[in-house]
Design a protein around this motif. Structure first.
Motif, PDB file in Angstrom:
ATOM      1  N   ILE A  35       0.842  -1.203   0.000  1.00  0.00           N
ATOM      2  CA  ILE A  35       0.000   0.000   0.000  1.00  0.00           C
ATOM      3  C   ILE A  35       0.875   1.251   0.000  1.00  0.00           C
ATOM      4  O   ILE A  35       0.624   2.198  -0.753  1.00  0.00           O
ATOM      5  N   ILE A  54      -1.343  -2.374  -5.656  1.00  0.00           N
ATOM      6  CA  ILE A  54      -2.676  -2.462  -5.048  1.00  0.00           C
ATOM      7  C   ILE A  54      -3.213  -3.885  -5.192  1.00  0.00           C
ATOM      8  O   ILE A  54      -3.787  -4.440  -4.257  1.00  0.00           O
ATOM      9  N   ALA A  57      -1.656  -6.014  -2.574  1.00  0.00           N
ATOM     10  CA  ALA A  57      -2.278  -5.768  -1.268  1.00  0.00           C
ATOM     11  C   ALA A  57      -3.655  -6.437  -1.208  1.00  0.00           C
ATOM     12  O   ALA A  57      -4.011  -7.037  -0.186  1.00  0.00           O
ATOM     13  N   LEU A  89      -9.490  -0.636  -1.432  1.00  0.00           N
ATOM     14  CA  LEU A  89      -8.295  -0.706  -2.285  1.00  0.00           C
ATOM     15  C   LEU A  89      -8.702  -0.578  -3.755  1.00  0.00           C
ATOM     16  O   LEU A  89      -8.060   0.135  -4.525  1.00  0.00           O
ATOM     17  N   LEU A 101      -6.424   5.053   0.021  1.00  0.00           N
ATOM     18  CA  LEU A 101      -5.342   4.109   0.305  1.00  0.00           C
ATOM     19  C   LEU A 101      -4.768   4.332   1.701  1.00  0.00           C
ATOM     20  O   LEU A 101      -4.439   3.372   2.402  1.00  0.00           O
TER      21      LEU A 101
END
Length: 133
Positions: A35, A54, A57, A89, A101
């Protein structure tokens, strides 16, 4: 053996010998790292790297969701939070919104810090019990 190869071997051994709690901690740390990198990529208008980080994550959040023990009461409380983080996200990615974020980063950091405390307390308890034997 090259330094890079040695590091890769060390990382593999760390994962292979980690307890379940330590693996969860590693997942949180990875999520935080990706992130933060996505935020940096977004600020630098590096859209491809932002998207990749992203997605990494998101994959970690999905793994955390899949590994929840549904027999444990807190899992029912964590699942909607993880689902929210996963959704945010995606929204942050689509909208190129650093604030979204950063919100998810805050959740991930709080979860990681709490989990770290759980591990430390568990270790202290195990050590204390080992001392009495």
């Amino acid at each position: 053996m090259s330094l890079n190869k040695q590091y890769q071997t060390y990382q593999n051994n760390s994962v292979n010998t980690a307890s379940g709690g330590e693996l969860t901690l590693m997942l949180y740390n990875g999520c935080i790292k990706f992130i933060k990198q996505a935020i940096k990529d977004m600020n630098e208008s590096n859209h491809e790297a932002k998207n990749t980080n992203i997605q990494k994550a998101q994959n970690i959040i999905q793994e955390l969701m899949l590994t929840l023990d549904q027999e444990v009461e807190i899992s029912g409380q964590l699942l909607p939070l993880y689902d929210y983080m996963h959704y945010q996200l995606k929204e942050g990615n689509v909208k190129n919104d650093v604030a979204i974020l950063e919100e998810v980063l805050g959740f991930a950091t709080d979860f990681r810090d709490t989990w770290k405390q759980v591990i430390l307390k568990t270790r202290k308890k195990q050590f204390a019990q080992g001392e009495r034997v």
